[in-house]
Structures are given as C-alpha cells and as structure tokens.
Scaffold this active site. Structure first.
Site, short mmCIF file in Angstrom:
data_model
loop_
_atom_site.label_atom_id
_atom_site.label_comp_id
_atom_site.label_asym_id
_atom_site.label_seq_id
_atom_site.Cartn_x
_atom_site.Cartn_y
_atom_site.Cartn_z
N GLY A 24 0.79 -1.23 0.00
CA GLY A 24 0.00 0.00 0.00
C GLY A 24 0.82 1.28 0.00
O GLY A 24 0.30 2.35 0.31
N SER A 25 2.09 1.19 -0.40
CA SER A 25 2.89 2.42 -0.38
C SER A 25 2.39 3.40 -1.45
O SER A 25 2.37 4.61 -1.22
CB SER A 25 4.38 2.11 -0.57
OG SER A 25 4.65 1.69 -1.87
N ASN A 26 1.95 2.88 -2.59
CA ASN A 26 1.39 3.78 -3.61
C ASN A 26 0.05 4.34 -3.17
O ASN A 26 -0.23 5.52 -3.36
CB ASN A 26 1.25 3.04 -4.95
CG ASN A 26 2.58 2.95 -5.67
OD1 ASN A 26 3.05 3.92 -6.26
ND2 ASN A 26 3.22 1.79 -5.60
N LEU A 97 -3.65 -7.73 -8.19
CA LEU A 97 -3.11 -8.77 -9.08
C LEU A 97 -4.13 -9.55 -9.92
O LEU A 97 -3.75 -10.21 -10.87
CB LEU A 97 -2.29 -9.78 -8.25
CG LEU A 97 -1.09 -9.20 -7.50
CD1 LEU A 97 -0.34 -10.30 -6.77
CD2 LEU A 97 -0.16 -8.47 -8.46
N ASN A 114 -3.90 1.51 -14.09
CA ASN A 114 -3.01 0.63 -13.34
C ASN A 114 -1.59 1.19 -13.43
O ASN A 114 -1.26 1.92 -14.36
CB ASN A 114 -3.04 -0.77 -13.97
CG ASN A 114 -2.13 -1.75 -13.25
OD1 ASN A 114 -2.10 -1.82 -12.02
ND2 ASN A 114 -1.36 -2.52 -14.00
N HIS A 116 2.36 -0.25 -13.53
CA HIS A 116 3.18 -1.46 -13.66
C HIS A 116 4.64 -1.07 -13.47
O HIS A 116 5.10 -0.07 -14.04
CB HIS A 116 2.98 -2.09 -15.04
CG HIS A 116 3.68 -3.40 -15.18
ND1 HIS A 116 3.19 -4.56 -14.62
CD2 HIS A 116 4.86 -3.73 -15.76
CE1 HIS A 116 4.04 -5.54 -14.87
NE2 HIS A 116 5.07 -5.08 -15.56
C1 GRF Z 1 3.91 -1.53 -7.31
O1 GRF Z 1 5.22 -1.85 -7.67
C2 GRF Z 1 3.06 -1.40 -8.54
O2 GRF Z 1 3.76 -0.99 -9.66
C3 GRF Z 1 2.54 -2.79 -8.74
O3 GRF Z 1 2.36 -3.30 -7.45
C4 GRF Z 1 3.24 -2.65 -6.55
C5 GRF Z 1 2.46 -2.18 -5.38
O4 GRF Z 1 3.29 -1.71 -4.35
N1 GRF Z 1 1.38 -2.81 -9.58
P1 GRF Z 1 2.66 -1.02 -3.08
O5 GRF Z 1 1.71 -2.01 -2.46
O6 GRF Z 1 1.96 0.20 -3.53
O7 GRF Z 1 3.80 -0.70 -2.16
#
Ligand code: GRF
Length: 202
Positions: A24-26, A97, A114, A116
């Site tokens: 969940g860092s993004n 996923l 999304n 990637h």
């Molecule tokens: C990220 O690397 C994104 O590109 C991919 O999944 C990962 C999620 O990372 N789709 P986080 O959970 O947001 O840390």
C-alpha cells in the site's frame, strides 16, 4: 434587485476507489496527494487480502476498506453494484493482481488505470508482478527500467499507455536496488499522473 450568484453545486470531478492487495505504499502516496482536495475524493480501498499492508494504510487515513473474495469479485454484478452504490467514478489499481472481469472493464471504460513497475510492453503479463519483474529486468541485462501507467483492459498490462518514466541501470544493481529505483518513480509520478488523467483524459 439582488444580484444572482450561480455557484457550482460541486467541484468534485472524481470519486475514486483504489484496488490493492500489497503493502500500500502507492495507495498512501495517492491518499496523501488528494487529502483535502475538493475535486478528488479517495472514497474507499478495495482489497481481497485482509492481511495486506494497504489495509493499515487505509485505516490510518480513515478510508473505508471493502473486502471481497474471489467468488464475489468474479460473480457478475456484485462488486459493480457496490461501486455504483458508492458512486465511484474512477478506479485506480495500485498493486492489485487479479485480472479484471469484462463487465467491470465495461463499466469503467477509460476510467480505470493501473501502474506497472517496468517499461511495458516489456516485462508484463500474467505472473509478471513485484519482484519477478525486477528479477527479469536484471537477468536480461536491461540498460533501463521504469514505470508504466496505463488504462486497464481485459488483458494483463495491455491497456493504452498514458505515462512512462525511465531510470537508467548500470547493470550492477541488485534486484532490491532496482525495485527501490522503480518505487521512487512510482511514488513521484503516480499521484500527479492520476490528477492529469482525471483533468484531461488522454
Ligand atoms: C507496485 O510496484 C506497482 O507498480 C505494482 O504493485 C506494486 C504495489 O506496491 N502494480 P505497493 O503495495 O503500492 O507498495
């Protein structure tokens, strides 16, 4: 006679659901970026994984979390009905996923993106996620990697590319170092790319 003022009823341009099942860092960066925005609301985090880090992230920011099973996700209508009820206008996949079913794609045509962690079309497709991507990049001796932000269609990692950002590789990086470089790009560009996409659909 009193002057009539016509004020917009709402400045809101999007009510977003984030779908995620990872750390969940993004999601955290996106939530922080739009925190307090009158235009964009992050209304919920949808996840299939009760133990995912993203659940804690959402809780920290008091964002409602919706849990669902694989059966619920692929049952025609069930997730869609909930999204409609919550008036979700856009979906952001940030570490989710599962392949998105066709009826959900149709409901959010052009309104689902999304991220990637590689320069698509290289290193994409089923099974290409997380560490597997960075390992493949390293093993193939790529001179660069990066991120791709793209619209979502019914195939993994194949929707129209909206944004790509690159980082140069020396070839000496470990897989973890490649992952860190890519994550830095994600955190830097994903939130503002979402805003650009909402304001001016590509
Ligand atoms: C990220 O690397 C994104 O590109 C991919 O999944 C990962 C999620 O990372 N789709 P986080 O959970 O947001 O840390």
């Amino acid at each position: 006679m009193a002057k009539k003022l016509s004020l917009p009823l709402s400045m809101k341009i999007a009510t977003i659901a984030i779908f995620a099942s990872g750390n969940g860092s993004n999601a955290a960066k996106i939530i922080e970026y739009f925190n307090g925005s009158a235009e964009v609301e992050i209304a919920a985090v949808f996840t299939n994984k009760t133990t995912a880090g993203v659940v804690k992230v959402a809780e920290n920011y008091h964002i409602p979390v919706v849990f669902f099973s694989k059966e619920q996700f692929y049952a025609p209508g069930s997730i869609q009905d909930l999204l409609k009820k919550m008036r979700i206008t856009h979906i952001v996949l940030a570490g989710f996923l599962w392949l998105i079913p066709k009826d959900l794609i149709n409901l959010y045509d052009q309104k689902m993106i999304n991220i990637h962690p590689a320069l698509l079309p290289k290193f994409g497709g089923r099974g290409m996620y997380g560490r597997y991507v960075h390992e493949a990049v390293k093993n193939s001796g790529e001179k660069e990697t990066g991120i791709t932000i793209h619209l979502v269609n019914e195939n993994y990692d194949e929707g129209k590319f909206l944004v790509q950002k690159k980082v140069i590789l020396s070839g000496n990086e470990t897989v973890d170092e490649i992952a860190a470089k890519v994550q830095e790009l994600e955190h830097k560009y994903f939130p503002s790319s979402i805003k650009d996409w909402l304001k001016k659909p590509y």
